[in-house]
Design a protein around this motif. Structure first.
Motif, PDB file in Angstrom:
ATOM      1  N   VAL A 144      31.593 -14.642  74.554  1.00 52.45           N
ATOM      2  CA  VAL A 144      31.916 -16.053  74.352  1.00 52.45           C
ATOM      3  C   VAL A 144      32.861 -16.518  75.460  1.00 52.45           C
ATOM      4  O   VAL A 144      33.858 -15.848  75.762  1.00 52.45           O
ATOM      5  N   ASP A 145      32.554 -17.665  76.042  1.00 54.40           N
ATOM      6  CA  ASP A 145      33.433 -18.189  77.089  1.00 54.40           C
ATOM      7  C   ASP A 145      33.468 -19.712  77.016  1.00 54.40           C
ATOM      8  O   ASP A 145      32.899 -20.333  76.112  1.00 54.40           O
ATOM      9  N   GLY A 146      34.130 -20.337  77.973  1.00 48.91           N
ATOM     10  CA  GLY A 146      34.154 -21.787  78.071  1.00 48.91           C
ATOM     11  C   GLY A 146      34.769 -22.468  76.862  1.00 48.91           C
ATOM     12  O   GLY A 146      35.732 -21.979  76.259  1.00 48.91           O
ATOM     13  N   ALA A 206      33.910 -19.179  57.421  1.00 46.78           N
ATOM     14  CA  ALA A 206      32.878 -18.978  58.440  1.00 46.78           C
ATOM     15  C   ALA A 206      31.502 -19.051  57.799  1.00 46.78           C
ATOM     16  O   ALA A 206      31.279 -18.484  56.722  1.00 46.78           O
ATOM     17  N   LEU A 207      30.592 -19.758  58.460  1.00 47.55           N
ATOM     18  CA  LEU A 207      29.222 -19.891  57.969  1.00 47.55           C
ATOM     19  C   LEU A 207      28.335 -18.798  58.554  1.00 47.55           C
ATOM     20  O   LEU A 207      28.171 -18.705  59.773  1.00 47.55           O
ATOM     21  N   ASP A 208      27.809 -17.981  57.705  1.00 43.26           N
ATOM     22  CA  ASP A 208      26.916 -16.857  58.002  1.00 43.26           C
ATOM     23  C   ASP A 208      27.633 -15.651  58.582  1.00 43.26           C
ATOM     24  O   ASP A 208      27.450 -14.538  58.098  1.00 43.26           O
ATOM     25  N   LEU A 209      28.434 -15.824  59.640  1.00 47.60           N
ATOM     26  CA  LEU A 209      29.316 -14.768  60.135  1.00 47.60           C
ATOM     27  C   LEU A 209      30.330 -15.428  61.063  1.00 47.60           C
ATOM     28  O   LEU A 209      30.078 -16.520  61.587  1.00 47.60           O
ATOM     29  N   PRO A 210      31.483 -14.813  61.273  1.00 50.20           N
ATOM     30  CA  PRO A 210      32.483 -15.417  62.149  1.00 50.20           C
ATOM     31  C   PRO A 210      31.947 -15.566  63.574  1.00 50.20           C
ATOM     32  O   PRO A 210      31.385 -14.629  64.146  1.00 50.20           O
ATOM     33  N   SER A 211      32.107 -16.738  64.138  1.00 50.64           N
ATOM     34  CA  SER A 211      31.631 -16.968  65.513  1.00 50.64           C
ATOM     35  C   SER A 211      32.308 -15.997  66.476  1.00 50.64           C
ATOM     36  O   SER A 211      33.517 -15.811  66.440  1.00 50.64           O
ATOM     37  N   GLY A 212      31.487 -15.390  67.329  1.00 52.99           N
ATOM     38  CA  GLY A 212      31.990 -14.398  68.285  1.00 52.99           C
ATOM     39  C   GLY A 212      31.742 -12.978  67.860  1.00 52.99           C
ATOM     40  O   GLY A 212      31.914 -12.054  68.653  1.00 52.99           O
ATOM     41  N   LEU A 213      31.314 -12.778  66.607  1.00 54.68           N
ATOM     42  CA  LEU A 213      31.007 -11.427  66.117  1.00 54.68           C
ATOM     43  C   LEU A 213      29.518 -11.163  66.277  1.00 54.68           C
ATOM     44  O   LEU A 213      28.682 -12.000  65.914  1.00 54.68           O
ATOM     45  N   HIS A 214      29.181 -10.000  66.832  1.00 55.18           N
ATOM     46  CA  HIS A 214      27.773  -9.629  66.978  1.00 55.18           C
ATOM     47  C   HIS A 214      27.220  -9.229  65.619  1.00 55.18           C
ATOM     48  O   HIS A 214      27.757  -8.341  64.948  1.00 55.18           O
ATOM     49  N   ALA A 215      26.139  -9.886  65.204  1.00 54.69           N
ATOM     50  CA  ALA A 215      25.631  -9.714  63.839  1.00 54.69           C
ATOM     51  C   ALA A 215      25.146  -8.305  63.554  1.00 54.69           C
ATOM     52  O   ALA A 215      25.224  -7.831  62.419  1.00 54.69           O
ATOM     53  N   LEU A 230      32.509 -10.167  70.681  1.00 54.44           N
ATOM     54  CA  LEU A 230      32.029 -10.480  72.024  1.00 54.44           C
ATOM     55  C   LEU A 230      33.032 -11.400  72.713  1.00 54.44           C
ATOM     56  O   LEU A 230      32.882 -12.617  72.747  1.00 54.44           O
ATOM     57  N   GLY A 231      34.082 -10.797  73.227  1.00 58.38           N
ATOM     58  CA  GLY A 231      35.121 -11.548  73.909  1.00 58.38           C
ATOM     59  C   GLY A 231      36.212 -12.021  72.981  1.00 58.38           C
ATOM     60  O   GLY A 231      37.373 -11.622  73.084  1.00 58.38           O
ATOM     61  N   CYS A 232      35.871 -12.908  72.066  1.00 55.87           N
ATOM     62  CA  CYS A 232      36.812 -13.384  71.049  1.00 55.87           C
ATOM     63  C   CYS A 232      36.001 -13.785  69.828  1.00 55.87           C
ATOM     64  O   CYS A 232      34.799 -14.043  69.928  1.00 55.87           O
ATOM     65  N   ALA A 233      36.652 -13.829  68.679  1.00 52.80           N
ATOM     66  CA  ALA A 233      35.940 -14.160  67.446  1.00 52.80           C
ATOM     67  C   ALA A 233      36.862 -14.903  66.498  1.00 52.80           C
ATOM     68  O   ALA A 233      38.080 -14.706  66.491  1.00 52.80           O
ATOM     69  N   ILE A 234      36.260 -15.750  65.685  1.00 52.87           N
ATOM     70  CA  ILE A 234      36.980 -16.451  64.628  1.00 52.87           C
ATOM     71  C   ILE A 234      37.575 -15.435  63.662  1.00 52.87           C
ATOM     72  O   ILE A 234      36.911 -14.467  63.266  1.00 52.87           O
TER      73      ILE A 234
END
Length: 511
Positions: free
Chosen positions: A149-151, A169-178, A184-188
Motif C-alpha cells: 500500500v502506498d500513496g 473494517a469491512l471484510d478485512l482490514p485494508s492493507g492485510l493480505h487476505a 502489505l506495507g501498512c494496515a488498518i
C-alpha cells in the motif's frame, strides 16, 4: 476447571482464500440473477452493507455519527450502502473517497447512488481526517490487494490508525493480505472486522489477528449448497471445537495397564541443553503416555530423574547404545536439545533408521535440512514441528519467505517430506501431504518463550503413543498445548509465562 475458549470459536470452521470467496460470490450472484437479472450484484452488496451496519449498531449503540472511508472497489460499494443506512438511521455521516470513483462496478455505482439519495456527501480524501466522532468505517481496500500500500491509501491508513476513534473494517482490514495474513506495507488497526461469505484465512494467522480485532461473520444468506461447489482446503480448529466435534481420546477402561498407552522415547539433550529434553519427557507423561524413556547425555540423567522419577533415563554416548532403546519404544520424540554435534548426528541417524512413529523437532529438523539428510517419510508416521526459522532451512529459503505465505510453506513442507507438518507461530498451521491445512486459533503471545516447542513435542508424542494418527495427534496436540497456555495465562498473565507452567493444565485438559 475453566475451559479454554478461543475468541474465534463463534466463527465457521471453514477457511477460504480470496479466490475461493470470489468464486462463491460469483456463484451467489448467478443464482440471484435468476430472480433479479439486473440487480444481483447490488443485492449481495446491500446484504453486506446491512450486515456491517447491524454489527456497528450492536458494538456502538450510542454513537450518533460515523466516518466512512471508501475505495473504488466493491469494498467501497459496501461502505456506500452502510453510509446510506446510517443516514436513514439519523446518524451524521462524514464520507471520504479514495481512488477513481467514476469507474465503479455496476453494483458499486448503484450503492453510490443509494448513498447520494440518502443524503451522503462524498468528499475526496486530501491527507487529513476531519472527524470528531467515535466510529470509523474502513472500506478502502478489499481482498484483491496484492501489492504494498502506498500513496493516498497509505496516508489514509496512517490517519485512521492515529485517530482516537474505534474502527470497523469491512471484510478485512485494508492493507492485510487476505490469503497470507501479512501486512502489505501498512494496515488498518481494526477493533472489529466483519467478514463476508467466507472467513478469509489470512485473518487468523501471521499479522492477521494483530490488526483484525474481534471478528464477526456474515454469510449474506448465500445458499449453503453453493459451498459444496467450492470446498474449503483449510479449517479453523481450537481445543474447544475439537472437543465439541468429539475428536478426543476414548475413556480408559478400569482393567487397563501402562503398556496399552504407549512407550515414548525422547532423544536429545546435548551438553548444556538438558532442560529441553526434560520438558518433553514431562509433557509426554502429563499427557498420558504409559511409559517414558529418555536417551541423553550422562550429565542430564540425575537432574531429569530428580524432576521426573517416573521416567527411565539412560545415558548414551553413541548411536549403537541408542539402537536397542529405540527398538523398545512405541513412539520416538527426537530433537529437544539435540544439538548439531557429531553425537547429535549419530543419534539422529539411528532414529531415522527405525520404523516407529516419530515426532521430529528443533535440531532434529536443522540436521534434516543439512546436505545429505533430506528424505521423504512416505513409509513412516512422522510429525515435523518447525518454527519459521526451521521451516526456512527445510525449504531452503528465508524466514521472510515462509512468513510471507505460511499456508504455501506448510503445504510444501508436508508434500516434500510426506509427513504431517506443524508450522508454529500465531495461528499455528497443521498440514498433511494432500494439502489440507488446519489453523489453530488458541494460544497467546506469552508462549513466545524458550521451551514451548519442547513441551509440544512431548504432547504430540504422547498422543501418538495412545493410538492417534499423526494428523489427529498434531491437531489435538497443538490445540491442547495452546489451550493449556491460555489457561495458564488467564491465571497469572501472559508476560512471564514459562513452558513448565503448562504441565498441570495439560493434565487437566487431557482429562
Amino acid at each position: 476447571m475453566n475451559r479454554p475458549y478461543s475468541a474465534k470459536d463463534h466463527l465457521p470452521g471453514e477457511l477460504y482464500s480470496a479466490a475461493q470467496v470470489r468464486e462463491l460470490d460469483a456463484l451467489a450472484i448467478s443464482q440471484i440473477q435468476q430472480l433479479q437479472p439486473d440487480t444481483a450484484g447490488f443485492e449481495l452488496m446491500s446484504r453486506a452493507g446491512e450486515a456491517a451496519f447491524a454489527s456497528m449498531l450492536e458494538r456502538w449503540p450510542e454513537e450518533s455519527s460515523v466516518c466512512v472511508l471508501a475505495g473504488p472497489g466493491n469494498n467501497g460499494g459496501d461502505a456506500y450502502v452502510l453510509a446510506a443506512l446510517a443516514c436513514h438511521h439519523g446518524l451524521d455521516v462524514v464520507f471520504y473517497t479514495l481512488g477513481d470513483h467514476t469507474q465503479l462496478s455496476p453494483a458499486a455505482s448503484q450503492a453510490r447512488e443509494m448513498a447520494l439519495q440518502a443524503g451522503v456527501e462524498p468528499q475526496a480524501f486530501r491527507g487529513e481526517l476531519v472527524y470528531e466522532g467515535q466510529v470509523i468505517i474502513d472500506g478502502l481496500l478489499g481482498t484483491g490487494l496484492n501489492k504494498v500500500v502506498d500513496g493516498d491509501f497509505a496516508t489514509a491508513i496512517q490517519a485512521v490508525n492515529v485517530h482516537f476513534a474505534d474502527v470497523l473494517a469491512l471484510d478485512l482490514p485494508s492493507g492485510l493480505h487476505a490469503d497470507s495474513g501479512r501486512i502489505l506495507g501498512c494496515a488498518i488497526q481494526a477493533d472489529l472486522t466483519i467478514t463476508f461469505i467466507g472467513v478469509k484465512q489470512g485473518l487468523l494467522t501471521s499479522d492477521g489477528p494483530d490488526v483484525s480485532g474481534d471478528i464477526a461473520f456474515a454469510s449474506l444468506a448465500v445458499d449453503p449448497l453453493l459451498y459444496h461447489q467450492v470446498p474449503a482446503q483449510s479449517e479453523r480448529i481450537s481445543w474447544d471445537r475439537l472437543e465439541r466435534l468429539g475428536q478426543r481420546l476414548s475413556p480408559r477402561r478400569g482393567n487397563s495397564h501402562k503398556g496399552e498407552f504407549g512407550h515414548v522415547m525422547v532423544v536429545g539433550g546435548d551438553h548444556g541443553m538438558g532442560g529441553a529434553v526434560a520438558m518433553a519427557v514431562e509433557a509426554a507423561g502429563r499427557c498420558g503416555s504409559g511409559l517414558i524413556r529418555c536417551a541423553t547425555r550422562t550429565e542430564h540423567v540425575a537432574p531429569i530423574l530428580v524432576r521426573r522419577p517416573e521416567a527411565m533415563v539412560k545415558a548414551v554416548e553413541s548411536g549403537l547404545e541408542l539402537q536397542p532403546l529405540l527398538e523398545q519404544s512405541t513412539v520416538i520424540a527426537c530433537g529437544p536439545g539435540l544439538g548439531q554435534s557429531s553425537w547429535s548426528e549419530l543419534l539422529l541417524q539411528q532414529v531415522l533408521n527405525v520404523e516407529s512413529p516419530l515426532v521430529l523437532d528443533a535440531d532434529g529438523l536443522n540436521l534434516l535440512a543439512s546436505p545429505g539428510w533430506k528424505r521423504s517419510f512416505s513409509e513412516r508416521d512422522v510429525v515435523l514441528t518447525p518454527h519459521p526459522g526451521e521451516a526456512a532451512r527445510l525449504l531452503g529459503n528465508s524466514i521472510e519467505q515462509v512468513q510471507a505465505d505460511r499456508f504455501s510453506a506448510v503445504r510444501e513442507l508436508a508434500k516434500t517430506y510426506d509427513a504431517v507438518v506443524v508450522l508454529k507461530g500465531q495461528g499455528t498451521l497443521i498440514a498433511k501431504p494432500d494439502g489440507h491445512v488446519a489453523l489453530c486459533t488458541d494460544g497467546n503471545p506469552g508462549m513466545a518463550c524458550g521451551g514451548m516447542g519442547d513441551v509440544l513435542t512431548g504432547v504430540i508424542a504422547a498422543l501418538l503413543a495412545q493410538g492417534m494418527s499423526p494428523w489427529q495427534a498434531a491437531r489435538y496436540g497443538v490445540c491442547i498445548h495452546s489451550g493449556a497456555a491460555d489457561l495458564a495465562a488467564a491465571e497469572n498473565g501472559q508476560r512471564g509465562l514459562l513452558a513448565t507452567d503448562l504441565m498441570n493444565y495439560l493434565r487437566e485438559l487431557m482429562n
